[in-house]
Design an enzyme around this catalytic site. Structure first.
Site, PDB file in Angstrom:
ATOM      1  N   LYS A 167       1.434   5.564  17.251  1.00  0.00           N
ATOM      2  CA  LYS A 167       1.167   6.801  17.997  1.00  0.00           C
ATOM      3  C   LYS A 167      -0.313   6.895  18.349  1.00  0.00           C
ATOM      4  O   LYS A 167      -0.684   7.496  19.368  1.00  0.00           O
ATOM      5  CB  LYS A 167       1.643   8.029  17.228  1.00  0.00           C
ATOM      6  CG  LYS A 167       3.100   8.357  17.462  1.00  0.00           C
ATOM      7  CD  LYS A 167       3.942   7.187  17.352  1.00  0.00           C
ATOM      8  CE  LYS A 167       5.261   6.899  17.470  1.00  0.00           C
ATOM      9  NZ  LYS A 167       5.891   5.702  17.170  1.00  0.00           N
TER      10      LYS A 167
ATOM     11  N   GLY B 137       8.508  -4.984  -7.595  1.00  0.00           N
ATOM     12  CA  GLY B 137       9.523  -4.485  -8.520  1.00  0.00           C
ATOM     13  C   GLY B 137      10.888  -5.089  -8.243  1.00  0.00           C
ATOM     14  O   GLY B 137      11.187  -5.513  -7.122  1.00  0.00           O
TER      15      GLY B 137
ATOM     16  N   GLU C  34      16.957  -5.646  28.105  1.00  0.00           N
ATOM     17  CA  GLU C  34      17.817  -4.842  27.221  1.00  0.00           C
ATOM     18  C   GLU C  34      19.280  -5.242  27.454  1.00  0.00           C
ATOM     19  O   GLU C  34      19.747  -5.260  28.587  1.00  0.00           O
ATOM     20  CB  GLU C  34      17.609  -3.352  27.499  1.00  0.00           C
ATOM     21  CG  GLU C  34      18.639  -2.418  26.879  1.00  0.00           C
ATOM     22  CD  GLU C  34      18.794  -2.545  25.366  1.00  0.00           C
ATOM     23  OE1 GLU C  34      17.774  -2.497  24.659  1.00  0.00           O
ATOM     24  OE2 GLU C  34      19.954  -2.720  24.902  1.00  0.00           O
TER      25      GLU C  34
ATOM     26  N   ASP D  84      15.134   3.918   4.934  1.00  0.00           N
ATOM     27  CA  ASP D  84      15.696   2.920   5.861  1.00  0.00           C
ATOM     28  C   ASP D  84      16.704   1.967   5.236  1.00  0.00           C
ATOM     29  O   ASP D  84      17.402   1.259   5.963  1.00  0.00           O
ATOM     30  CB  ASP D  84      14.565   2.084   6.486  1.00  0.00           C
ATOM     31  CG  ASP D  84      13.798   2.848   7.551  1.00  0.00           C
ATOM     32  OD1 ASP D  84      14.108   4.036   7.764  1.00  0.00           O
ATOM     33  OD2 ASP D  84      12.895   2.251   8.164  1.00  0.00           O
TER      34      ASP D  84
ATOM     35  N   LYS E 154       0.839  -1.211   0.000  1.00  0.00           N
ATOM     36  CA  LYS E 154       0.000   0.000   0.000  1.00  0.00           C
ATOM     37  C   LYS E 154       0.863   1.247   0.000  1.00  0.00           C
ATOM     38  O   LYS E 154       1.906   1.273   0.662  1.00  0.00           O
ATOM     39  CB  LYS E 154      -0.851   0.027   1.278  1.00  0.00           C
ATOM     40  CG  LYS E 154      -1.977  -0.951   1.299  1.00  0.00           C
ATOM     41  CD  LYS E 154      -2.740  -0.735   2.587  1.00  0.00           C
ATOM     42  CE  LYS E 154      -3.835  -1.745   2.743  1.00  0.00           C
ATOM     43  NZ  LYS E 154      -4.215  -1.883   4.159  1.00  0.00           N
TER      44      LYS E 154
ATOM     45  N   ALA F 149      11.040   8.060   9.657  1.00  0.00           N
ATOM     46  CA  ALA F 149      10.218   8.449   8.506  1.00  0.00           C
ATOM     47  C   ALA F 149      10.592   9.842   8.005  1.00  0.00           C
ATOM     48  O   ALA F 149      10.699  10.072   6.800  1.00  0.00           O
ATOM     49  CB  ALA F 149       8.744   8.412   8.895  1.00  0.00           C
TER      50      ALA F 149
ATOM     51  N   HIS G  97       3.773  31.906  27.583  1.00  0.00           N
ATOM     52  CA  HIS G  97       3.541  31.441  28.956  1.00  0.00           C
ATOM     53  C   HIS G  97       2.063  31.140  29.147  1.00  0.00           C
ATOM     54  O   HIS G  97       1.240  31.957  28.750  1.00  0.00           O
ATOM     55  CB  HIS G  97       3.975  32.526  29.940  1.00  0.00           C
ATOM     56  CG  HIS G  97       3.689  32.186  31.360  1.00  0.00           C
ATOM     57  ND1 HIS G  97       4.443  31.269  32.056  1.00  0.00           N
ATOM     58  CD2 HIS G  97       2.725  32.616  32.205  1.00  0.00           C
ATOM     59  CE1 HIS G  97       3.961  31.169  33.293  1.00  0.00           C
ATOM     60  NE2 HIS G  97       2.908  31.967  33.403  1.00  0.00           N
TER      61      HIS G  97
ATOM     62  N   GLY H 265       3.550   2.792   3.031  1.00  0.00           N
ATOM     63  CA  GLY H 265       4.553   1.905   3.611  1.00  0.00           C
ATOM     64  C   GLY H 265       4.436   1.692   5.115  1.00  0.00           C
ATOM     65  O   GLY H 265       3.352   1.831   5.705  1.00  0.00           O
TER      66      GLY H 265
HETATM   67  P1  NAI Z   1      16.519  -0.139  18.348  1.00  0.00           P
HETATM   68  O1  NAI Z   1      17.805  -0.366  17.654  1.00  0.00           O
HETATM   69  O2  NAI Z   1      16.094   1.226  18.736  1.00  0.00           O
HETATM   70  O3  NAI Z   1      16.498  -0.993  19.698  1.00  0.00           O
HETATM   71  C1  NAI Z   1      16.746  -2.373  19.758  1.00  0.00           C
HETATM   72  C2  NAI Z   1      17.287  -2.695  21.123  1.00  0.00           C
HETATM   73  O4  NAI Z   1      17.365  -4.114  21.266  1.00  0.00           O
HETATM   74  C3  NAI Z   1      18.699  -2.144  21.338  1.00  0.00           C
HETATM   75  O5  NAI Z   1      18.700  -1.286  22.459  1.00  0.00           O
HETATM   76  C4  NAI Z   1      19.535  -3.393  21.529  1.00  0.00           C
HETATM   77  O6  NAI Z   1      20.591  -3.213  22.439  1.00  0.00           O
HETATM   78  C5  NAI Z   1      18.512  -4.408  22.028  1.00  0.00           C
HETATM   79  N1  NAI Z   1      18.920  -5.810  21.780  1.00  0.00           N
HETATM   80  C6  NAI Z   1      19.404  -6.307  20.620  1.00  0.00           C
HETATM   81  N2  NAI Z   1      19.706  -7.630  20.772  1.00  0.00           N
HETATM   82  C7  NAI Z   1      19.392  -7.955  22.047  1.00  0.00           C
HETATM   83  C8  NAI Z   1      19.485  -9.162  22.812  1.00  0.00           C
HETATM   84  N3  NAI Z   1      19.966 -10.276  22.282  1.00  0.00           N
HETATM   85  N4  NAI Z   1      19.060  -9.149  24.104  1.00  0.00           N
HETATM   86  C9  NAI Z   1      18.587  -7.992  24.649  1.00  0.00           C
HETATM   87  N5  NAI Z   1      18.494  -6.822  23.972  1.00  0.00           N
HETATM   88  C10 NAI Z   1      18.893  -6.804  22.689  1.00  0.00           C
HETATM   89  O7  NAI Z   1      15.415  -0.869  17.446  1.00  0.00           O
HETATM   90  P2  NAI Z   1      13.827  -0.893  17.559  1.00  0.00           P
HETATM   91  O8  NAI Z   1      13.368  -0.371  18.867  1.00  0.00           O
HETATM   92  O9  NAI Z   1      13.432  -2.268  17.167  1.00  0.00           O
HETATM   93  O10 NAI Z   1      13.400   0.134  16.451  1.00  0.00           O
HETATM   94  C11 NAI Z   1      13.786  -0.064  15.082  1.00  0.00           C
HETATM   95  C12 NAI Z   1      13.914   1.242  14.349  1.00  0.00           C
HETATM   96  O11 NAI Z   1      12.660   1.854  14.183  1.00  0.00           O
HETATM   97  C13 NAI Z   1      14.807   2.211  15.078  1.00  0.00           C
HETATM   98  O12 NAI Z   1      15.801   2.680  14.210  1.00  0.00           O
HETATM   99  C14 NAI Z   1      13.916   3.312  15.497  1.00  0.00           C
HETATM  100  O13 NAI Z   1      14.559   4.574  15.426  1.00  0.00           O
HETATM  101  C15 NAI Z   1      12.751   3.221  14.526  1.00  0.00           C
HETATM  102  N6  NAI Z   1      11.545   3.641  15.232  1.00  0.00           N
HETATM  103  C16 NAI Z   1      11.396   4.954  15.519  1.00  0.00           C
HETATM  104  C17 NAI Z   1      10.319   5.380  16.256  1.00  0.00           C
HETATM  105  C18 NAI Z   1      10.210   6.819  16.604  1.00  0.00           C
HETATM  106  O14 NAI Z   1      10.880   7.649  16.000  1.00  0.00           O
HETATM  107  N7  NAI Z   1       9.392   7.174  17.585  1.00  0.00           N
HETATM  108  C19 NAI Z   1       9.289   4.458  16.731  1.00  0.00           C
HETATM  109  C20 NAI Z   1       9.589   3.092  16.418  1.00  0.00           C
HETATM  110  C21 NAI Z   1      10.668   2.727  15.684  1.00  0.00           C
END
Ligand code: NAI
Length: 470
Positions: free
Chosen positions: A64, A127, A211, A315, A50, A323, A447, A53
């Protein structure tokens, strides 16, 4: 040359020629197509699913919406704090899902209309890059003077960790649950992990985040991570940092997750949020000589790949997977193709917002990064939201932190608190325009807004703090 607009199915054989052929209609791809068409170029936009994306259908927008529903649940739960008699009777996931679907479908319709109105040829189908300037869809070749690769990203998992969509979920599965789980283990304390943890806790679930790195949102300034951790602790969100996932066993009633060292965590569901990987496999990029690095397409700062006339945006290009970065790169490429000589997208002043409760937002360097680059000539200032009227009204805690080079510009702004994502626009101008605190201090902030905290922080850094103790 131009082929006329409309929707092509790709079933009629023979080549069609365009100024620009865009592969992928997510944020990066559709932005490029819209801007290119606006500049008078003929555009084919190839999409197998779609328009819109990940961001529109399974990313930014629906998550959100979930977070907003979570905020509404919290407002009801805590209504008494504000003297309002209300109670949270429960969360009806069918209703929540209908609400998020409504938001997505309205935006989707709008986007379809926009693309149609610009005379872009939308090609529905899968594609593949089959020549240096040729994308093939169901046997039809779409030849561009320029080709823009914008095939996006997908959730990653870990070796041996099978995402089954029932007990072990990706973020895409987690968007449309038919019930609020009683308990969830969230693997990964990055952006996706903490946003879903925040939603589920607000909906009433027991949540545990695992984490591997020492902090939640580890890419943020350490002070922001610590503030989020404090807030999550208060909210009853459990988390284990410095904890590496080892295995998961799916049982009849849920999951048992084992971490390195042998500790186990039981829950109804496991969400896997360990990052997103590029969608580039099997798309012909490699075969056509497009330089790649671990699945990502490498480009120069003008989004040019190693193959002349082929660009990449969003990406699939190493860097922030956001985005708004994709939009900016897409627009940049369209303008570049049209010969407008635009300025490349400055990765360093792209704002970042994590929409959890509380929100974490930032732009520019963390304090640690600034010290790496500028040594001791770096100072920081933290203004606590405790002194901000609007923050008190909202009942939120957090701060504005500024990182500056001494006698020089503000190089990083870090924000924690409810709704602080809305402040990142001003922060971005400050960092992007390399403003000194003395440049910002004279600006009058409305304010009572939380924006004032930004103003106060700059006043303080310029040596004239107002609402701060001597
Ligand atoms: P991320 O890279 O932000 O976080 C993944 C986390 O998983 C890391 O902190 C990493 O250390 C942890 N991890 C990896 N392997 C692991 C393991 N074996 N055991 C425990 N922890 C482990 O990736 P995420 O949260 O999946 O997001 C993906 C992408 O999507 C990001 O680049 C993010 O910026 C983007 N995104 C942005 C949003 C926003 O701007 N609000 C919202 C959602 C996603």
């Amino acid at each position: 040359m131009p082929d006329g607009s409309g929707t092509a199915t790709g079933s009629d054989r023979g080549a069609r020629e365009f100024d620009v052929v865009v592969l992928g209609a997510g944020s990066g791809g559709y932005a490029c197509a819209l801007r290119a068409a606006q500049l008078g170029l003929s555009v084919a936009l190839v999409e197998k699913d779609k328009l819109g994306g990940t961001c529109l259908h399974v990313g930014c927008i629906p998550t959100k919406a979930l977070l907003h529903a979570a905020e509404v649940a919290d407002s009801a739960r805590h209504a008494e704090r504000f003297g309002v008699r209300a109670s949270l009777e429960g969360v009806d996931m069918a209703g929540v899902n209908a609400y998020q679907d409504g938001v997505v479908s309205r935006l989707f319709k709008g986007l379809e209309g926009l693309v149609r109105s610009r005379g872009i040829t939308v090609v529905e189908g899968h594609g593949r890059l089959v020549g240096p300037r040729t994308v093939e869809v169901d046997g039809t070749a779409y030849v561009g003077r320029h080709v823009v690769l914008a095939s996006g990203s997908r959730s990653r998992s870990l070796p041996g960790l099978e995402v089954d969509g029932t007990r072990v979920l990706s973020s895409e599965h987690a968007l449309h649950l038919d019930r609020v789980p009683e308990s969830v283990v969230v693997l990964g304390g990055g952006v996706i992990g903490v946003e879903f943890a925040s939603v589920w806790r607000s909906f009433g679930a027991e949540v545990t985040i695992l984490e591997a790195l020492p902090h939640l949102v580890p890419a943020e300034d350490e002070q922001s991570s610590r503030a989020l951790e404090r807030a999550f602790r208060k909210r009853g969100i459990r988390f284990h940092t410095g904890t590496r996932f080892e295995s998961v066993k799916v049982t009849g009633s849920g999951v048992v997750v084992t971490v390195e060292g042998g500790a186990t965590h039981e829950a109804d569901l496991l969400l896997v949020a360990v990052g997103r990987g590029p969608v580039t496999d099997g798309l012909g990029y490699d075969e056509q000589g497009v330089a790649m690095d671990r699945g990502f397409v490498t480009t120069d700062e003008r989004c040019r790949t190693s193959v002349s006339g082929v660009y990449a945006v969003g990406d699939i290009v190493p860097g922030l997977q956001l985005a708004h970065r994709g939009f900016a790169q897409g627009v940049f490429v369209a303008e570049d193709i049209a010969g407008l000589e635009p300025r490349p997208v400055a990765e360093s002043s792209i704002p970042r917002v994590t929409y959890s409760e509380p929100e974490v937002a930032s732009v520019g360097l963390t304090e640690a990064q600034a010290r790496e680059q500028h040594g001791d000539a770096v100072s920081s200032l933290t203004y606590d939201l405790g002194g901000n009227g609007k923050s008190q009204i909202l009942g939120t805690q957090g701060f504005v932190k500024l990182v500056r080079v001494e006698d020089g510009p503000v190089v990083g702004v870090h924000l924690v608190g409810s709704r602080v994502g809305e402040l990142v626009g001003e922060a971005q101008l400050i960092v992007g325009w390399e403003a000194h605190p003395e440049d910002v201090a004279p600006f009058v902030h409305a304010h009572p807004t939380q924006d004032e905290a930004l103003g106060e922080a700059h006043l303080a850094l310029a040596g004239k703090p107002l609402h701060a103790h001597a």
